[in-house]
Design an enzyme around this catalytic site. Structure first.
Site, mmCIF file in Angstrom:
data_model
loop_
_atom_site.group_PDB
_atom_site.id
_atom_site.type_symbol
_atom_site.label_atom_id
_atom_site.label_comp_id
_atom_site.label_asym_id
_atom_site.label_seq_id
_atom_site.Cartn_x
_atom_site.Cartn_y
_atom_site.Cartn_z
ATOM 1 N N HIS A 84 15.313 32.742 -18.799
ATOM 2 C CA HIS A 84 15.567 32.479 -17.656
ATOM 3 C C HIS A 84 16.459 33.797 -17.295
ATOM 4 O O HIS A 84 16.464 34.443 -18.102
ATOM 5 C CB HIS A 84 16.631 31.498 -18.346
ATOM 6 C CG HIS A 84 17.511 31.010 -17.451
ATOM 7 N ND1 HIS A 84 18.571 31.238 -16.374
ATOM 8 C CD2 HIS A 84 17.693 29.204 -17.324
ATOM 9 C CE1 HIS A 84 19.066 29.763 -15.844
ATOM 10 N NE2 HIS A 84 18.405 29.289 -16.555
ATOM 11 N N GLY A 165 36.541 43.501 -10.864
ATOM 12 C CA GLY A 165 36.212 44.653 -11.660
ATOM 13 C C GLY A 165 35.672 46.109 -11.386
ATOM 14 O O GLY A 165 35.679 46.325 -9.705
ATOM 15 N N PRO A 166 34.959 46.770 -12.229
ATOM 16 C CA PRO A 166 34.902 48.219 -11.120
ATOM 17 C C PRO A 166 32.831 48.031 -10.870
ATOM 18 O O PRO A 166 32.248 46.662 -11.278
ATOM 19 C CB PRO A 166 34.050 48.477 -12.188
ATOM 20 C CG PRO A 166 33.686 47.799 -13.723
ATOM 21 C CD PRO A 166 35.000 46.683 -13.306
ATOM 22 N N TYR A 173 27.061 45.279 -21.160
ATOM 23 C CA TYR A 173 26.902 43.610 -20.691
ATOM 24 C C TYR A 173 26.514 42.402 -20.104
ATOM 25 O O TYR A 173 26.206 41.974 -19.771
ATOM 26 C CB TYR A 173 28.758 43.692 -20.748
ATOM 27 C CG TYR A 173 29.528 42.305 -20.602
ATOM 28 C CD1 TYR A 173 30.127 41.650 -20.907
ATOM 29 C CD2 TYR A 173 29.825 42.110 -19.034
ATOM 30 C CE1 TYR A 173 30.678 40.159 -20.506
ATOM 31 C CE2 TYR A 173 30.143 40.882 -18.688
ATOM 32 C CZ TYR A 173 30.405 40.018 -19.983
ATOM 33 O OH TYR A 173 31.368 38.825 -19.034
#
Length: 539
Positions: A84, A165-166, A173
């Protein structure tokens, strides 16, 4: 009773093989107050698990954040491989409106989730679908293009700055896509062929097709072909973004058509996660019409859909665990306490020293029994060899009587609830405010029994025809049914009339009284005709 607002969250995690990690994520969701985990669907070939849980908006956000923490700790994307497409440990986290929430509410859920995860875990979060306002990054496939392997370079492009976020790449992750969308059905059609053949069918049916110049046949369908090792067969794997436009049965039939043209066998299909009841009933109605079947019971319709679509071909499809309507349905003893009582209990509470339930609830019950006995008489005629010639007539008469019976049952509680609202209205403070509240409550207390009358009255045209053709062995059942229906209508009429005396709106009074009187007169004439037909039949 006011039901709580409900949001569905369907996070997809890039782990479908390590049971301890799958269970840890499940535990994080289940242990979140206010969250109910409905389904966990892992896939080994895809190396992906789809979770489905529901709750009030704030609880669902908490559950998703808790699950993201576990994924951040336990999933290592540097080691991940699977069929997937994916770009992160928690790959995609959509929020879906289920009950008494708006799409805007779900957009707010996605933004709150994205902000919290980005702040705490320092990972990039992208918004999609209804939560995104940027055309070039609105669809999941746009954001996920290049997948995990291409994310590091993608983050360097200003056009792909995360919404939260960064911009730094987090190897273990990756990134997460979150947003709000309407109910999506993850649907796979099983092909006894190769991955390439399944993908060829996917290109034919998916909306994007092969290119802009060569689009596919089905709207709101995304798809590709892959091979599932644990099933030992290929699948046309699809997302149905709007099942009301393109439902599963249409997708199944179109894939089957293409498979036949390629001399391939179709071995059923698979729904990943949960499915709305409506989608399966749409499939059932399609096959009922196509095959000239006669099925009106909901459970049998669901069974027909499961069979015709082959939904148990990969694993057993349990309606109680796979249909979201059944999973989140409140106990009827809460939403319809009177209608859910035993006969003995209802009669005892009816005879107790309380003003409700009273005549209105009893009238609705009696009318429902009348419609039910009419439907029963039809069933006692249908399907018997002796009356085989009458089957088409019974197919016409049974469904509306069955529907009226079911529609009348909620009026049992509705009448009592309306009376209780009248009592509450008298406690409103302020002369003008109380007067308005009382008038409004009494109007509702009138509209409920008037509704009972309307639904019950719709049965007469069918009962008249039933009297002409039914199996006479059920003559007394039909007579009792018709007398019950007439009594229910008469009882509801009396409730309308007594409450009209409390109304000041003269136009409302005149309109309602005229309509109620006409229904009562029609009922009295109709039962005379039914009884006369039955008494004059010679067979």
């Amino acid at each position: 009773m006011v039901l709580k607002p409900l949001v569905e969250c369907v996070p997809n995690f890039s782990e479908g093989r390590n049971q301890s990690i799958i269970d840890a994520i499940s535990t994080a969701i289940k242990n979140t107050p206010g969250c109910t985990l409905l389904d966990v669907d892992p896939g080994k070939s895809t190396n992906r698990t789809v979770y489905t849980f529901v709750g009030e908006p704030s609880a669902v956000v908490d559950g998703a954040v808790n699950a993201a923490r576990v994924a951040f700790k336990l999933i290592d994307m540097t080691q991940h491989k699977g069929e997937h497409p994916r770009m992160g440990a928690l790959d995609v986290c959509p929020f879906v409106p289920v009950r008494d929430v708006t799409m805007e509410d779900c957009v707010n859920c996605a933004k709150e989730f994205g902000r919290r995860v980005a702040d705490e875990l320092k990972v990039p979060i992208f918004l999609y679908e209804e939560a995104s306002t940027q055309p070039h990054r609105k669809q999941l496939r746009q954001i996920r293009q290049g997948e995990y392997e291409g994310l590091k370079e993608k983050l360097k492009d200003p056009q792909w700055k995360p919404d939260f976020g960064p911009t730094e790449f987090v190897p273990s992750y990756g990134g997460t896509v979150t947003g709000a969308r309407y109910f999506l059905i993850a649907y796979n059609v099983n092909i006894l062929g190769t991955k390439e053949q399944a993908h060829r069918i996917a290109l034919n049916v998916r909306e994007a097709g092969r290119s802009e110049k060569e689009p596919g046949r089905l709207k709101f369908v995304k798809g590709l072909g892959w091979y599932v090792d644990e099933y030992n067969m290929a699948q046309v794997s699809m997302n149905l973004d709007n099942y009301r436009i393109t439902p599963p049965h249409i997708v199944f039939e179109e894939c089957s058509k293409d498979a036949r043209e390629l001399n391939l066998a179709v071995a059923g299909s698979e729904i990943v996660g949960l499915v709305p009841l409506e989608a399966l009933l749409m499939a059932a109605d399609y096959y009922i019409k196509k095959e000239s079947l006669f099925i009106i019971d909901e459970a049998l319709k669901v069974r027909l859909a499961i069979d015709r679509l082959g939904l148990s071909s990969c694993s057993q499809f349990d309606p109680k665990k796979r249909i979201i309507d059944y999973m989140v349905q409140e106990d009827l003893t809460i939403t319809q306490p009177l209608a859910s009582m035993s006969v003995r209990s209802f009669i005892e509470v009816l005879g107790s020293r309380t003003p409700a339930p009273g005549g209105g609830s009893a009238a609705a019950l009696v009318a429902a029994m009348g419609a039910g006995l009419g439907a029963m008489t039809g069933w006692m005629t249908y399907g018997k060899k002796k009356f085989e010639a009458l089957d088409p007539i019974m197919r016409e008469l049974i469904p509306p009587l069955d529907k009226a019976m079911r529609d009348l049952i909620p009026y049992i509680d509705a009448d009592t609830n309306a009376f209780n609202e009248v009592i509450r209205a008298f406690s409103v403070k302020g002369v003008q405010e109380k007067e308005q509240a009382v008038e409004k409550a009494y109007k509702q207390a009138i509209n409920v029994p008037l509704g009972t009358m309307k639904v019950a009255s719709s049965c007469w045209v069918h009962l008249l025809k039933l009297a002409e053709h039914c199996n006479m062995a059920s003559k007394s059942d039909l007579e009792v049914g018709c007398k019950s229906l007439e009594t229910g209508i008469w009882g509801a009429h009396r409730n309308v009339m007594i409450n009209l005396t409390e109304i000041k709106d003269q136009t409302f009074i005149q309109t309602v009284q005229t309509e109620a009187d006409q229904i009562l007169e029609f009922s009295q004439k109709s039962i005379e005709k039914v009884l006369s037909i039955l008494n004059n039949r010679k067979d």
